[in-house]
Scaffold this active site. Structure first.
Site, mmCIF file in Angstrom:
data_model
loop_
_atom_site.group_PDB
_atom_site.id
_atom_site.type_symbol
_atom_site.label_atom_id
_atom_site.label_comp_id
_atom_site.label_asym_id
_atom_site.label_seq_id
_atom_site.Cartn_x
_atom_site.Cartn_y
_atom_site.Cartn_z
ATOM 1 N N HIS A 1 22.439 5.825 -1.031
ATOM 2 C CA HIS A 1 22.270 7.271 -0.841
ATOM 3 C C HIS A 1 23.527 7.791 -0.172
ATOM 4 O O HIS A 1 23.997 7.222 0.819
ATOM 5 C CB HIS A 1 21.042 7.577 0.018
ATOM 6 C CG HIS A 1 20.641 9.021 -0.061
ATOM 7 N ND1 HIS A 1 21.378 10.029 0.511
ATOM 8 C CD2 HIS A 1 19.601 9.619 -0.676
ATOM 9 C CE1 HIS A 1 20.797 11.191 0.258
ATOM 10 N NE2 HIS A 1 19.704 10.968 -0.469
ATOM 11 N N HIS B 1 19.720 2.367 -0.450
ATOM 12 C CA HIS B 1 18.579 3.287 -0.523
ATOM 13 C C HIS B 1 17.500 2.857 -1.503
ATOM 14 O O HIS B 1 16.321 2.948 -1.214
ATOM 15 C CB HIS B 1 19.134 4.656 -0.921
ATOM 16 C CG HIS B 1 18.116 5.745 -0.939
ATOM 17 N ND1 HIS B 1 17.327 6.042 0.147
ATOM 18 C CD2 HIS B 1 17.759 6.623 -1.921
ATOM 19 C CE1 HIS B 1 16.529 7.058 -0.151
ATOM 20 N NE2 HIS B 1 16.764 7.421 -1.405
ATOM 21 N N GLU C 1 17.445 19.053 -7.771
ATOM 22 C CA GLU C 1 18.097 17.938 -7.074
ATOM 23 C C GLU C 1 19.240 17.401 -7.919
ATOM 24 O O GLU C 1 19.313 17.655 -9.124
ATOM 25 C CB GLU C 1 17.078 16.832 -6.778
ATOM 26 C CG GLU C 1 16.083 17.235 -5.710
ATOM 27 C CD GLU C 1 15.291 16.073 -5.157
ATOM 28 O OE1 GLU C 1 15.585 14.916 -5.507
ATOM 29 O OE2 GLU C 1 14.374 16.326 -4.371
ATOM 30 N N ARG D 1 19.361 5.455 -10.433
ATOM 31 C CA ARG D 1 18.125 6.243 -10.488
ATOM 32 C C ARG D 1 18.412 7.737 -10.362
ATOM 33 O O ARG D 1 19.195 8.169 -9.524
ATOM 34 C CB ARG D 1 17.212 5.827 -9.349
ATOM 35 C CG ARG D 1 15.974 6.663 -9.205
ATOM 36 C CD ARG D 1 15.219 6.309 -7.956
ATOM 37 N NE ARG D 1 15.938 6.694 -6.768
ATOM 38 C CZ ARG D 1 15.417 7.379 -5.751
ATOM 39 N NH1 ARG D 1 14.158 7.736 -5.793
ATOM 40 N NH2 ARG D 1 16.127 7.686 -4.704
ATOM 41 N N ARG E 1 6.216 6.595 2.575
ATOM 42 C CA ARG E 1 5.898 7.579 3.615
ATOM 43 C C ARG E 1 7.138 8.326 4.101
ATOM 44 O O ARG E 1 7.029 9.361 4.755
ATOM 45 C CB ARG E 1 5.160 6.930 4.779
ATOM 46 C CG ARG E 1 5.970 5.919 5.548
ATOM 47 C CD ARG E 1 5.428 5.759 6.935
ATOM 48 N NE ARG E 1 5.601 7.000 7.677
ATOM 49 C CZ ARG E 1 5.183 7.222 8.906
ATOM 50 N NH1 ARG E 1 4.515 6.294 9.523
ATOM 51 N NH2 ARG E 1 5.397 8.356 9.513
ATOM 52 N N GLY F 1 12.257 14.153 -0.742
ATOM 53 C CA GLY F 1 12.546 15.082 -1.836
ATOM 54 C C GLY F 1 11.310 15.488 -2.609
ATOM 55 O O GLY F 1 11.049 16.663 -2.830
ATOM 56 N N SER G 1 0.826 -1.219 0.000
ATOM 57 C CA SER G 1 0.000 0.000 0.000
ATOM 58 C C SER G 1 0.855 1.262 0.000
ATOM 59 O O SER G 1 0.474 2.275 0.561
ATOM 60 C CB SER G 1 -0.917 -0.013 1.225
ATOM 61 O OG SER G 1 -0.139 -0.128 2.416
ATOM 62 N N ARG H 1 24.242 10.365 -7.811
ATOM 63 C CA ARG H 1 24.410 9.733 -6.500
ATOM 64 C C ARG H 1 25.574 8.748 -6.434
ATOM 65 O O ARG H 1 26.272 8.686 -5.424
ATOM 66 C CB ARG H 1 23.147 8.956 -6.143
ATOM 67 C CG ARG H 1 22.104 9.858 -5.647
ATOM 68 C CD ARG H 1 20.955 9.097 -5.104
ATOM 69 N NE ARG H 1 20.054 10.111 -4.584
ATOM 70 C CZ ARG H 1 18.781 9.905 -4.338
ATOM 71 N NH1 ARG H 1 18.256 8.737 -4.565
ATOM 72 N NH2 ARG H 1 18.043 10.869 -3.877
HETATM 73 C C1 FAD Z 1 14.084 7.722 3.251
HETATM 74 C C2 FAD Z 1 13.672 7.657 1.807
HETATM 75 C C3 FAD Z 1 13.512 8.829 1.073
HETATM 76 C C4 FAD Z 1 13.123 8.773 -0.267
HETATM 77 N N1 FAD Z 1 12.915 9.945 -0.952
HETATM 78 C C5 FAD Z 1 12.424 9.887 -2.217
HETATM 79 C C6 FAD Z 1 12.053 11.074 -2.909
HETATM 80 O O1 FAD Z 1 12.156 12.171 -2.377
HETATM 81 N N2 FAD Z 1 11.559 10.959 -4.169
HETATM 82 C C7 FAD Z 1 11.416 9.756 -4.792
HETATM 83 O O2 FAD Z 1 10.966 9.707 -5.938
HETATM 84 N N3 FAD Z 1 11.749 8.614 -4.145
HETATM 85 C C8 FAD Z 1 12.227 8.650 -2.887
HETATM 86 N N4 FAD Z 1 12.544 7.492 -2.242
HETATM 87 C C9 FAD Z 1 12.264 6.202 -2.912
HETATM 88 C C10 FAD Z 1 10.761 5.981 -2.902
HETATM 89 O O3 FAD Z 1 10.225 6.441 -1.679
HETATM 90 C C11 FAD Z 1 10.410 4.515 -3.074
HETATM 91 O O4 FAD Z 1 11.104 3.973 -4.162
HETATM 92 C C12 FAD Z 1 8.923 4.359 -3.342
HETATM 93 O O5 FAD Z 1 8.178 5.033 -2.349
HETATM 94 C C13 FAD Z 1 8.537 2.895 -3.362
HETATM 95 O O6 FAD Z 1 7.137 2.835 -3.421
HETATM 96 P P1 FAD Z 1 6.432 1.435 -3.571
HETATM 97 O O7 FAD Z 1 4.974 1.718 -3.613
HETATM 98 O O8 FAD Z 1 7.034 0.680 -4.673
HETATM 99 O O9 FAD Z 1 6.805 0.639 -2.223
HETATM 100 P P2 FAD Z 1 6.734 1.048 -0.686
HETATM 101 O O10 FAD Z 1 6.317 2.455 -0.482
HETATM 102 O O11 FAD Z 1 8.013 0.616 -0.070
HETATM 103 O O12 FAD Z 1 5.544 0.132 -0.125
HETATM 104 C C14 FAD Z 1 5.690 -1.255 0.003
HETATM 105 C C15 FAD Z 1 4.422 -1.834 0.596
HETATM 106 O O13 FAD Z 1 4.452 -3.260 0.481
HETATM 107 C C16 FAD Z 1 4.044 -3.839 1.718
HETATM 108 N N5 FAD Z 1 4.620 -5.186 1.785
HETATM 109 C C17 FAD Z 1 5.919 -5.564 1.677
HETATM 110 N N6 FAD Z 1 6.023 -6.904 1.785
HETATM 111 C C18 FAD Z 1 4.771 -7.393 1.956
HETATM 112 C C19 FAD Z 1 4.224 -8.697 2.155
HETATM 113 N N7 FAD Z 1 4.985 -9.803 2.230
HETATM 114 N N8 FAD Z 1 2.883 -8.815 2.297
HETATM 115 C C20 FAD Z 1 2.073 -7.719 2.272
HETATM 116 N N9 FAD Z 1 2.547 -6.463 2.104
HETATM 117 C C21 FAD Z 1 3.869 -6.298 1.953
HETATM 118 C C22 FAD Z 1 4.572 -2.859 2.756
HETATM 119 O O14 FAD Z 1 3.935 -3.047 3.989
HETATM 120 C C23 FAD Z 1 4.204 -1.529 2.071
HETATM 121 O O15 FAD Z 1 2.843 -1.258 2.260
HETATM 122 C C24 FAD Z 1 12.924 7.519 -0.895
HETATM 123 C C25 FAD Z 1 13.094 6.346 -0.172
HETATM 124 C C26 FAD Z 1 13.460 6.401 1.177
HETATM 125 C C27 FAD Z 1 13.618 5.131 1.954
#
Ligand code: FAD
Length: 496
Positions: free
Chosen positions: A224, A323, A108, A358, A45, A49, A13, A266
């Site tokens: 990072h 990261h 950035e 990236r 969450r 950036g 989610s 990076r």
């Molecule tokens: C500190 C930080 C800062 C960042 N800043 C930026 C930024 O400024 N700009 C940018 O573009 N990117 C940024 N990134 C990268 C970016 O945030 C992530 O690549 C992106 O949010 C990933 O989104 P996602 O929906 O793929 O996964 P996520 O947001 O990681 O969500 C994964 C979901 O999967 C669920 N999940 C995992 N395993 C299971 C399982 N076995 N069963 C059920 N649910 C599961 C988790 O509970 C979660 O809900 C940052 C990352 C970090 C860590």
């Protein structure tokens, strides 16, 4: 066993899963949106950036060039053009829905102009995700604390997944679906030093691999450059606003390594910090050149305060940390994997947009665009019937092995890699024993071990240096840029 029937099942989610859920529901589908912890979870969450949107259609070629330059020969140009073009449509959609982006775009690292849109300063991810969850239509059923343990795969197609409520195998539940979208995020937890939250254990990639999906480029892990001792991140945008890097002797050093200095890509900044740390004993970021740091970067300021550091009076110590995963489950431009009715979006997927490195803030953008595309394509899958589900026994590892896995990965597959260390690391990981998991923590550990093995195997196979992947024994990029694919069905494949 409790069973639920839905049209589209979405694992995760974060931004990709939540946006896919909204999109699929708006197209008329019944959706199950499942997370192993709470809805507000994953890396999204924590994103500070923001989202890199082209300023307008005239900016697409320049955004593309920046993406290609950072990606070091592995960016899929066609996929990237389609993502950047659709970005403007999705930006309009988000604004129409009611997202309030900050008025002034930020500059950035690696971007040739300011184009990163923040939402409420450096809390962009938190505000975006909270907003998306507030928009989930009524046809979306949400399931929190449901751990996806196994995909249901019959006849070469995926028909849903088996979950453990509260992470307990004694409380199984099946969600059957016409199509399944994996949006489980990244793998940072396999490293001892990471910015990623505890959920980032690579589960979805491990599940897809075990049911035969092609995964690729898992060795391409972005580090990072500027991370605090507690994993708190000093956003790239701080360097965009004037922060500088200093070595232990108080000298600026990025001038030696890249003409773009602190705003170099990076991988360049991370390796420069790695070298300066070895040569001088430590690296610091000086945030004092930023006007009004407290107001512009409240999260950064708060993390520093938690560590008892005052950035207004002195530079603060930083180091590189795992990261972002550029590789992942291989998909086409619509999010389809190599397995029928299985889709992937967000950080768990590898579309070719990020190449070998990236570009800052391109990942939330990819999650938005690919989440919506995967939802559209997933809906086009025909209805399926599966008579019976016999959950298997997913592998597990002793949870104590997590620390061992992280240490092995920090030693052999971090910013600088070489054959001997990688081979030793592979052997050490192989020796960690597996057994049928008795809890989600044990299943996560087995997933981490499997992912770590694939990262190391990919790093051994990639006998070159490219983007985030640096081999001290192969310091140059090879002449042909290629992907490293891995598939469970192949001989010599990594297995649990
Ligand atoms: C500190 C930080 C800062 C960042 N800043 C930026 C930024 O400024 N700009 C940018 O573009 N990117 C940024 N990134 C990268 C970016 O945030 C992530 O690549 C992106 O949010 C990933 O989104 P996602 O929906 O793929 O996964 P996520 O947001 O990681 O969500 C994964 C979901 O999967 C669920 N999940 C995992 N395993 C299971 C399982 N076995 N069963 C059920 N649910 C599961 C988790 O509970 C979660 O809900 C940052 C990352 C970090 C860590």
């Amino acid at each position: 066993m409790e069973e639920v029937r839905t049209d589209i099942l979405i694992l995760g989610s974060g931004v990709a899963g939540s946006y896919a859920a909204i999109h699929a529901a708006n197209l008329g589908a019944r959706v199950a949106l499942v997370t192993k912890t709470e809805l507000l979870s994953g890396s999204t969450r924590w994103a500070q950036g923001g989202v890199a949107f082209p300023s307008d259609s005239n900016d697409i070629p320049s955004h593309l060039m920046d993406t290609i330059k950072a990606g070091r020969g592995l960016v899929d140009e066609h996929v990237s053009i389609t993502i950047l073009t659709e970005a403007l449509t999705q930006l309009k959609h988000l604004i129409d829905l009611g997202v309030h982006f900050d008025a002034i775009p930020a500059l950035e690292g690696g971007h040739s102009k300011p184009r990163v849109l923040h939402i409420n300063g450096d809390e962009s991810g938190l505000h975006l995700l909270t907003f998306l969850h507030g928009q989930l239509p009524s046809q979306v059923s949400t399931f929190e604390n449901h751990f996806a343990a196994e995909l249901i795969s019959t006849g070469g197609a995926v028909h849903g997944a088996v979950f453990w409520k509260d992470g307990d195998p004694a409380k199984p539940m099946v969600i059957r679906a016409d199509s399944t979208i994996i949006a489980t995020g990244g793998i940072g937890q396999i490293y001892s030093f990471t910015t990623n939250p505890s959920e980032s254990t690579g589960d979805g990639i491990a599940l897809a691999y075990r049911c035969g999906a092609i995964v690729r480029d898992l060795e391409l892990v972005q580090f990072h450059p500027t991370v605090l001792a507690n994993g708190g991140l000093i956003s790239e945008a701080c360097r965009g606003e004037g922060a500088v890097l200093l070595n232990k002797n108080g000298e600026r050093f990025m001038t030696k390594y890249d003409p773009a200095e602190e705003l170099a890509p990076r991988d360049v900044v991370a390796r420069s910090i790695y070298r300066e740390t070895i040569e001088t004993g430590g690296v610091f970021i000086d945030l004092r050149p930023i006007d009004d740091l407290k107001h512009k970067f409240p999260t950064v300021y708060g993390s520093l305060a938690n560590l008892g550091l005052d950035p207004l009076t002195e530079p603060v110590p930083i180091q590189p940390a795992a990261h972002f995963l550029m590789g992942g489950i291989s998909t086409d431009e619509f999010g389809a994997t190599s397995v029928a009715r299985l889709f992937a979006a967000g950080e768990a997927a590898s579309t070719g947009f990020h190449g070998a490195n990236r570009l800052a803030s391109n990942s939330l953008l990819e999650g938005i665009v690919m989440g919506s595309r995967a939802a559209t394509k997933a809906l086009e899958s025909a209805n399926s019937t599966v008579s019976q589900v016999e959950p298997g026994k997913p592998p597990g590892c002793e949870t104590e092995s997590q620390a061992e896995i992280r240490q092995i990965m920090a030693n052999c597959a971090s910013v600088v890699r070489e054959e001997k260390g990688l081979t030793n690391g592979f052997n050490d990981l192989s020796e960690i024993s597996t057994f049928p998991a008795r809890s989600s923590a044990e299943a996560e550990t087995a997933n981490m071990r499997l992912i770590a093995l694939m990262v190391v195997k990919g790093a051994l196979e990639r006998e070159e240096s490219r983007g985030s992947h640096y081999r001290s024994d192969f310091p140059d990029a090879s002449t042909d840029a290629r992907h490293v694919e891995q598939q469970f069905d192949h001989s010599g494949a990594v297995r649990d």
